[in-house]
Design an enzyme around this catalytic site. Structure first.
Site, PDB file in Angstrom:
ATOM      1  N   GLY A 140      -0.432  -6.639 -21.631  1.00 45.95           N
ATOM      2  CA  GLY A 140      -0.017  -7.839 -20.895  1.00 45.95           C
ATOM      3  C   GLY A 140       0.495  -8.930 -21.817  1.00 45.95           C
ATOM      4  O   GLY A 140       0.711  -8.725 -23.024  1.00 45.95           O
ATOM      5  N   GLY A 182      -2.118 -10.098 -24.779  1.00 43.97           N
ATOM      6  CA  GLY A 182      -2.295  -9.056 -25.797  1.00 43.97           C
ATOM      7  C   GLY A 182      -1.039  -8.923 -26.647  1.00 43.97           C
ATOM      8  O   GLY A 182      -1.103  -8.803 -27.877  1.00 43.97           O
ATOM      9  N   ARG A 217      -1.410   1.600 -20.990  1.00 42.72           N
ATOM     10  CA  ARG A 217      -1.455   2.881 -20.270  1.00 42.72           C
ATOM     11  C   ARG A 217      -0.077   3.319 -19.784  1.00 42.72           C
ATOM     12  O   ARG A 217       0.111   4.462 -19.394  1.00 42.72           O
ATOM     13  CB  ARG A 217      -2.428   2.783 -19.092  1.00 42.72           C
ATOM     14  CG  ARG A 217      -2.057   1.710 -18.086  1.00 42.72           C
ATOM     15  CD  ARG A 217      -3.083   1.567 -17.000  1.00 42.72           C
ATOM     16  NE  ARG A 217      -2.806   0.379 -16.179  1.00 42.72           N
ATOM     17  CZ  ARG A 217      -3.539  -0.004 -15.168  1.00 42.72           C
ATOM     18  NH1 ARG A 217      -4.626   0.670 -14.866  1.00 42.72           N
ATOM     19  NH2 ARG A 217      -3.222  -1.081 -14.474  1.00 42.72           N
ATOM     20  N   LYS A 275     -10.668 -14.146 -20.098  1.00 42.04           N
ATOM     21  CA  LYS A 275     -11.353 -15.328 -19.562  1.00 42.04           C
ATOM     22  C   LYS A 275     -11.800 -15.058 -18.131  1.00 42.04           C
ATOM     23  O   LYS A 275     -11.120 -15.435 -17.170  1.00 42.04           O
ATOM     24  CB  LYS A 275     -10.403 -16.522 -19.615  1.00 42.04           C
ATOM     25  CG  LYS A 275     -10.027 -16.934 -21.043  1.00 42.04           C
ATOM     26  CD  LYS A 275      -8.933 -17.972 -21.053  1.00 42.04           C
ATOM     27  CE  LYS A 275      -8.646 -18.469 -22.456  1.00 42.04           C
ATOM     28  NZ  LYS A 275      -7.498 -19.382 -22.510  1.00 42.04           N
ATOM     29  N   LYS A 320     -12.605 -22.707 -16.420  1.00 38.22           N
ATOM     30  CA  LYS A 320     -11.461 -23.615 -16.185  1.00 38.22           C
ATOM     31  C   LYS A 320     -10.438 -23.028 -15.214  1.00 38.22           C
ATOM     32  O   LYS A 320      -9.674 -23.767 -14.591  1.00 38.22           O
ATOM     33  CB  LYS A 320     -10.803 -24.047 -17.501  1.00 38.22           C
ATOM     34  CG  LYS A 320     -10.237 -22.933 -18.368  1.00 38.22           C
ATOM     35  CD  LYS A 320      -8.849 -22.487 -18.015  1.00 38.22           C
ATOM     36  CE  LYS A 320      -8.529 -21.174 -18.690  1.00 38.22           C
ATOM     37  NZ  LYS A 320      -7.274 -20.561 -18.335  1.00 38.22           N
ATOM     38  N   ARG A 324      -1.083 -18.904 -14.478  1.00 38.63           N
ATOM     39  CA  ARG A 324      -1.065 -18.127 -13.233  1.00 38.63           C
ATOM     40  C   ARG A 324      -2.032 -18.706 -12.204  1.00 38.63           C
ATOM     41  O   ARG A 324      -1.772 -18.702 -11.017  1.00 38.63           O
ATOM     42  CB  ARG A 324      -1.400 -16.648 -13.502  1.00 38.63           C
ATOM     43  CG  ARG A 324      -0.304 -15.826 -14.147  1.00 38.63           C
ATOM     44  CD  ARG A 324      -0.276 -15.845 -15.649  1.00 38.63           C
ATOM     45  NE  ARG A 324      -1.514 -15.690 -16.353  1.00 38.63           N
ATOM     46  CZ  ARG A 324      -1.896 -14.580 -16.985  1.00 38.63           C
ATOM     47  NH1 ARG A 324      -1.139 -13.535 -16.997  1.00 38.63           N
ATOM     48  NH2 ARG A 324      -3.034 -14.537 -17.667  1.00 38.63           N
ATOM     49  N   ASN A 325      -3.179 -19.219 -12.712  1.00 40.96           N
ATOM     50  CA  ASN A 325      -4.164 -19.797 -11.790  1.00 40.96           C
ATOM     51  C   ASN A 325      -3.615 -21.066 -11.133  1.00 40.96           C
ATOM     52  O   ASN A 325      -3.774 -21.282  -9.944  1.00 40.96           O
ATOM     53  CB  ASN A 325      -5.469 -20.068 -12.536  1.00 40.96           C
ATOM     54  CG  ASN A 325      -6.158 -18.770 -12.897  1.00 40.96           C
ATOM     55  OD1 ASN A 325      -6.712 -18.099 -12.033  1.00 40.96           O
ATOM     56  ND2 ASN A 325      -6.083 -18.385 -14.168  1.00 40.96           N
ATOM     57  N   GLU A 382      -7.397 -14.822 -12.973  1.00 45.22           N
ATOM     58  CA  GLU A 382      -8.837 -14.563 -13.069  1.00 45.22           C
ATOM     59  C   GLU A 382      -9.685 -15.504 -12.209  1.00 45.22           C
ATOM     60  O   GLU A 382     -10.810 -15.203 -11.837  1.00 45.22           O
ATOM     61  CB  GLU A 382      -9.281 -14.720 -14.537  1.00 45.22           C
ATOM     62  CG  GLU A 382      -8.723 -13.674 -15.498  1.00 45.22           C
ATOM     63  CD  GLU A 382      -9.504 -12.371 -15.429  1.00 45.22           C
ATOM     64  OE1 GLU A 382     -10.409 -12.242 -14.588  1.00 45.22           O
ATOM     65  OE2 GLU A 382      -9.169 -11.471 -16.227  1.00 45.22           O
TER      66      GLU A 382
HETATM   67  N1  LIG Z   1      -1.561 -14.831 -20.441  1.00 49.15           N
HETATM   68  C1  LIG Z   1      -2.119 -15.874 -21.002  1.00 49.15           C
HETATM   69  O1  LIG Z   1      -1.481 -16.922 -21.196  1.00 49.15           O
HETATM   70  C2  LIG Z   1      -3.539 -15.785 -21.442  1.00 49.15           C
HETATM   71  C3  LIG Z   1      -4.394 -14.827 -20.941  1.00 49.15           C
HETATM   72  N2  LIG Z   1      -5.687 -14.796 -21.355  1.00 49.15           N
HETATM   73  C4  LIG Z   1      -6.615 -13.811 -20.821  1.00 49.15           C
HETATM   74  O2  LIG Z   1      -6.227 -12.524 -21.283  1.00 49.15           O
HETATM   75  C5  LIG Z   1      -6.613 -11.518 -20.338  1.00 49.15           C
HETATM   76  C6  LIG Z   1      -5.484 -10.550 -20.211  1.00 49.15           C
HETATM   77  O3  LIG Z   1      -4.459 -11.293 -19.651  1.00 49.15           O
HETATM   78  P1  LIG Z   1      -2.925 -11.070 -19.750  1.00 49.15           P
HETATM   79  O4  LIG Z   1      -2.483 -10.357 -20.971  1.00 49.15           O
HETATM   80  O5  LIG Z   1      -2.347 -12.387 -19.509  1.00 49.15           O
HETATM   81  O6  LIG Z   1      -2.777 -10.134 -18.457  1.00 49.15           O
HETATM   82  P2  LIG Z   1      -1.493  -9.580 -17.756  1.00 49.15           P
HETATM   83  O7  LIG Z   1      -1.679  -9.717 -16.305  1.00 49.15           O
HETATM   84  O8  LIG Z   1      -0.291 -10.179 -18.411  1.00 49.15           O
HETATM   85  O9  LIG Z   1      -1.547  -8.022 -18.147  1.00 49.15           O
HETATM   86  C7  LIG Z   1      -2.652  -7.225 -17.896  1.00 49.15           C
HETATM   87  C8  LIG Z   1      -2.575  -5.993 -18.769  1.00 49.15           C
HETATM   88  O10 LIG Z   1      -3.780  -5.258 -18.626  1.00 49.15           O
HETATM   89  C9  LIG Z   1      -3.434  -3.911 -18.313  1.00 49.15           C
HETATM   90  N3  LIG Z   1      -4.477  -3.261 -17.526  1.00 49.15           N
HETATM   91  C10 LIG Z   1      -5.016  -3.672 -16.367  1.00 49.15           C
HETATM   92  N4  LIG Z   1      -5.947  -2.787 -15.961  1.00 49.15           N
HETATM   93  C11 LIG Z   1      -5.969  -1.786 -16.882  1.00 49.15           C
HETATM   94  C12 LIG Z   1      -6.704  -0.571 -17.010  1.00 49.15           C
HETATM   95  N5  LIG Z   1      -7.618  -0.206 -16.112  1.00 49.15           N
HETATM   96  N6  LIG Z   1      -6.447   0.211 -18.077  1.00 49.15           N
HETATM   97  C13 LIG Z   1      -5.517  -0.151 -18.991  1.00 49.15           C
HETATM   98  N7  LIG Z   1      -4.787  -1.278 -18.926  1.00 49.15           N
HETATM   99  C14 LIG Z   1      -5.019  -2.087 -17.879  1.00 49.15           C
HETATM  100  C15 LIG Z   1      -2.132  -4.024 -17.529  1.00 49.15           C
HETATM  101  O11 LIG Z   1      -1.495  -2.778 -17.534  1.00 49.15           O
HETATM  102  P3  LIG Z   1      -0.440  -2.348 -16.402  1.00 49.15           P
HETATM  103  O12 LIG Z   1       0.807  -3.152 -16.640  1.00 49.15           O
HETATM  104  O13 LIG Z   1      -0.257  -0.912 -16.654  1.00 49.15           O
HETATM  105  O14 LIG Z   1      -1.065  -2.665 -15.076  1.00 49.15           O
HETATM  106  C16 LIG Z   1      -1.429  -5.081 -18.367  1.00 49.15           C
HETATM  107  O15 LIG Z   1      -0.892  -4.512 -19.523  1.00 49.15           O
HETATM  108  C17 LIG Z   1      -6.926 -12.282 -19.026  1.00 49.15           C
HETATM  109  O16 LIG Z   1      -8.261 -12.190 -18.742  1.00 49.15           O
HETATM  110  C18 LIG Z   1      -6.580 -13.728 -19.303  1.00 49.15           C
HETATM  111  O17 LIG Z   1      -7.532 -14.626 -18.777  1.00 49.15           O
HETATM  112  C19 LIG Z   1      -6.163 -15.672 -22.272  1.00 49.15           C
HETATM  113  C20 LIG Z   1      -5.353 -16.631 -22.809  1.00 49.15           C
HETATM  114  C21 LIG Z   1      -3.987 -16.771 -22.424  1.00 49.15           C
HETATM  115  O1  LIG Z   2      -5.930 -19.113 -20.191  1.00 45.68           O
HETATM  116  C1  LIG Z   2      -4.766 -19.365 -20.227  1.00 45.68           C
HETATM  117  C2  LIG Z   2      -4.183 -20.353 -21.150  1.00 45.68           C
HETATM  118  O2  LIG Z   2      -5.121 -20.837 -22.039  1.00 45.68           O
HETATM  119  C3  LIG Z   2      -3.842 -18.689 -19.275  1.00 45.68           C
HETATM  120  O3  LIG Z   2      -4.081 -19.167 -18.016  1.00 45.68           O
HETATM  121  P1  LIG Z   2      -3.681 -18.315 -16.754  1.00 45.68           P
HETATM  122  O4  LIG Z   2      -4.504 -17.061 -16.789  1.00 45.68           O
HETATM  123  O5  LIG Z   2      -3.976 -19.213 -15.591  1.00 45.68           O
HETATM  124  O6  LIG Z   2      -2.212 -18.019 -16.880  1.00 45.68           O
END
Ligand SMILES: NC(=O)C1=CN([C@@H]2O[C@H](COP(=O)(O)OP(=O)(O)OC[C@H]3O[C@@H](n4cnc5c(N)ncnc54)[C@H](OP(=O)(O)O)[C@@H]3O)[C@@H](O)[C@H]2O)C=CC1
Ligand SMILES: O=C(CO)COP(=O)(O)O
Length: 343
Positions: A12, A15, A34, A108, A191, A255-256, A281
Site C-alpha cells: 500500500g 509501505g 500479494r 494505526k 486520532k 482517508r479517515n 482504520e
Molecule cells: N497511507 C498513509 O498515509 C499512512 C498509513 N499508515 C498506516 O499504515 C497501514 C497500512 O496502510 P496503507 O499502506 O496506507 O494501506 P493501503 O490501503 O494503501 O494498502 C493496503 C495494503 O495492504 C495489503 N493487504 C491487505 N490485506 C492483505 C492481506 N491479507 N495479505 C497481504 N496484503 C494485504 C493490500 O494489498 P491488496 O492491494 O492486494 O489488497 C495493500 O497493498 C494502515 O494501518 C495505516 O493506518 C500510517 C501512516 C501513514
Molecule cells: O496516519 C496517517 C497520516 O499520519 C494517514 O491517515 P489516513 O489513514 O487517514 O490516510
C-alpha cells in the site's frame, strides 16, 4: 554506514513510501505484496500506480510475492498491513522468524478480533521480542513527494529505535525516539476517529473556533483513554499525538478525514468507505474504542456521538450535543493532578 536487509510487508501507500526511503538510503529492501501484477509493475516500471501514483521508486527497491524469502533475507521487518489482516499475515511469518529479527508495526489500528494493538499481535510471536512502533504525521503521498516529515519510533529497546533511525533518516524524513510505545501506538490509532469527526465538520462548513475546539477536545479524549491503559499523557503533546492529529484532522489526503467529509456531504458509511478504495482504520477503531470505553467507564463524548451517528441512526445534533452539553470539566484534565486544577 551498515547496509541492512529490510523487508516491508504490504504494497500500500505507506509501505511503499517507507520502502522507497530505505532503498534510497542504500539498504537492501524487498517489499512483499500479494498481487503479482503489482510486483511486476514496480519491478519493471518503478511505479506503484494504484497506491502511490506519481512517485518514481528507487531502482534498488525489489517488489516480491515470495514471503518466505523476503523474511529469511531480512534483519528488520516493517509490517504495513491494515489492522484487519495484520494478525493473519503475522501468523504466516512466525515460522520464519529468528531471535535477532526486529519487527516494526506501522499500522494505526486495533485488531478487530480482540481488543489489542498491533504491537500486541507482534509480541505474541514466540521467537523475537525486538519490537517497535512507528507513528506520526506521515501522510504517505507527502512523504513520497519529498515533503519534510517527522515521525516517532517507539520501543523499549534502544537498539531497535536506533536501527529504525539508521534505516529511515533522510534529508526530508526526521525521526524522534520514544520509550512510550503504548502512548505512541494508541495516539496513532485513536486520532483516526477524530479525523472522521473533523472531515464531517469541515463538510458542514463549521468555523475555525469550532474546528479548534473539536481538535483540542479530541486530544483530551484520546489522552484520557490512553492514560487509562498505561500511556504517558505527555506523549500526546508530541508528533505522534498532537502532530498526527493536526495532519489527519486537516488534510484531505487522510482517508479517515475523507470518510468523514463524504458522510458530512450526505453519503452513507458504506458508500463513503467504498469510494476510497483504500483502508480507513478509524471505522473499526471507533467500534473497538467505544466498546472498551463503556467497559471501563471512560468519558468519550465525541467518539460516542460519532458511533451513534454511524451505527445507531442518530442525527448530527446528537454528535454536536454530546460535545456541547456533556459533563462540565477542567481543561487538560487528562494531564493535570487534582491539586494543580485548584491552583
Ligand atoms: N497511507 C498513509 O498515509 C499512512 C498509513 N499508515 C498506516 O499504515 C497501514 C497500512 O496502510 P496503507 O499502506 O496506507 O494501506 P493501503 O490501503 O494503501 O494498502 C493496503 C495494503 O495492504 C495489503 N493487504 C491487505 N490485506 C492483505 C492481506 N491479507 N495479505 C497481504 N496484503 C494485504 C493490500 O494489498 P491488496 O492491494 O492486494 O489488497 C495493500 O497493498 C494502515 O494501518 C495505516 O493506518 C500510517 C501512516 C501513514
Ligand atoms: O496516519 C496517517 C497520516 O499520519 C494517514 O491517515 P489516513 O489513514 O487517514 O490516510
Amino acid at each position: 554506514m551498515i547496509k541492512h536487509s529490510v523487508c516491508v510487508l504490504g504494497g500500500g501507500s505507506f509501505g511503499t513510501a517507507l520502502a522507497n526511503i530505505m532503498a534510497k538510503n542504500g539498504h537492501q529492501v524487498s517489499q512483499w505484496m500479494r498481487n503479482e501484477q503489482q510486483v511486476d509493475e514496480i519491478n519493471l516500471t518503478g511505479l506503484n500506480s494504484r497506491y502511490l501514483p506519481n512517485a518514481p521508486l528507487h531502482c534498488e527497491l525489489l517488489a516480491t510475492s515470495n514471503l518466505e524469502q523476503a523474511i529469511r533475507d531480512s534483519d528488520t521487518v516493517f509490517v504495513s498491513i491494515p489492522s484487519k489482516s495484520f494478525e493473519q499475515v503475522v501468523q504466516r511469518i512466525e515460522p520464519l522468524l529468528t531471535a535477532e529479527k526486529i519487527l516494526i508495526s506501522t499500522t494505526k489500528g486495533f485488531n478487530p478480533n480482540r481488543f489489542e494493538l498491533m504491537s500486541d499481535v507482534l509480541r505474541r510471536n514466540p521467537v523475537t521480542q525486538r519490537i517497535g512502533v512507528l507513528s506520526g504525521p506521515n501522510l504517505a503521498k507527502e512523504i513520497a513527494a519529498g515533503q519534510m516529515t517527522g515521525s516517532v519510533i517507539a520501543s523499549s529497546e534502544e537498539a531497535v529505535r536506533h536501527r529504525v533511525i539508521e534505516l529511515l533518516k533522510s534529508p526530508t524524513f526526521r525521526l524522534y525516539e520514544s520509550k512510550d510505545s503504548k502512548g505512541v501506538e494508541l495516539a496513532g490509532a485513536l486520532k483516526n476517529i477524530y479525523a472522521i469527526v473533523c472531515g464531517l465538520a469541515k463538510a458542514l462548513n463549521v468555523g475555525e473556533n469550532t474546528m479548534s475546539m473539536i481538535m483540542t477536545r479530541s486530544l483530551a479524549e484520546m489522552s484520557r483513554f490512553a492514560v487509562h491503559f498505561g500511556a504517558n499523557p505527555m506523549t500526546f503533546l508530541g508528533l505522534a499525538g498532537m502532530g498526527d492529529l493536526i495532519a489527519t484532522c486537516t488534510s484531505p489526503l487522510s482517508r479517515n478525514y475523507r470518510v468523514g467529509f463524504a458522510i458530512g456531504s450526505g453519503k452513507n458509511l458504506t458508500d463513503a468507505i467504498g469510494s476510497l478504495g483504500e483502508v480507513a482504520e478509524g471505522v473499526n477503531t471507533l467500534k473497538m474504542v467505544v466498546e472498551e470505553a463503556h467497559r471501563n467507564h471512560l468519558y468519550m463524548p465525541l467518539a460516542e456521538g460519532l458511533f451513534k451517528l454511524l451505527f445507531e441512526n442518530a442525527t448530527l445534533d446528537s454528535l454536536i450535543g454530546s460535545m456541547m452539553t456533556g459533563e462540565q470539566t477542567w481543561d487538560v484534565e487528562f494531564a493535570t493532578t487534582e491539586e494543580k486544577k485548584n491552583v
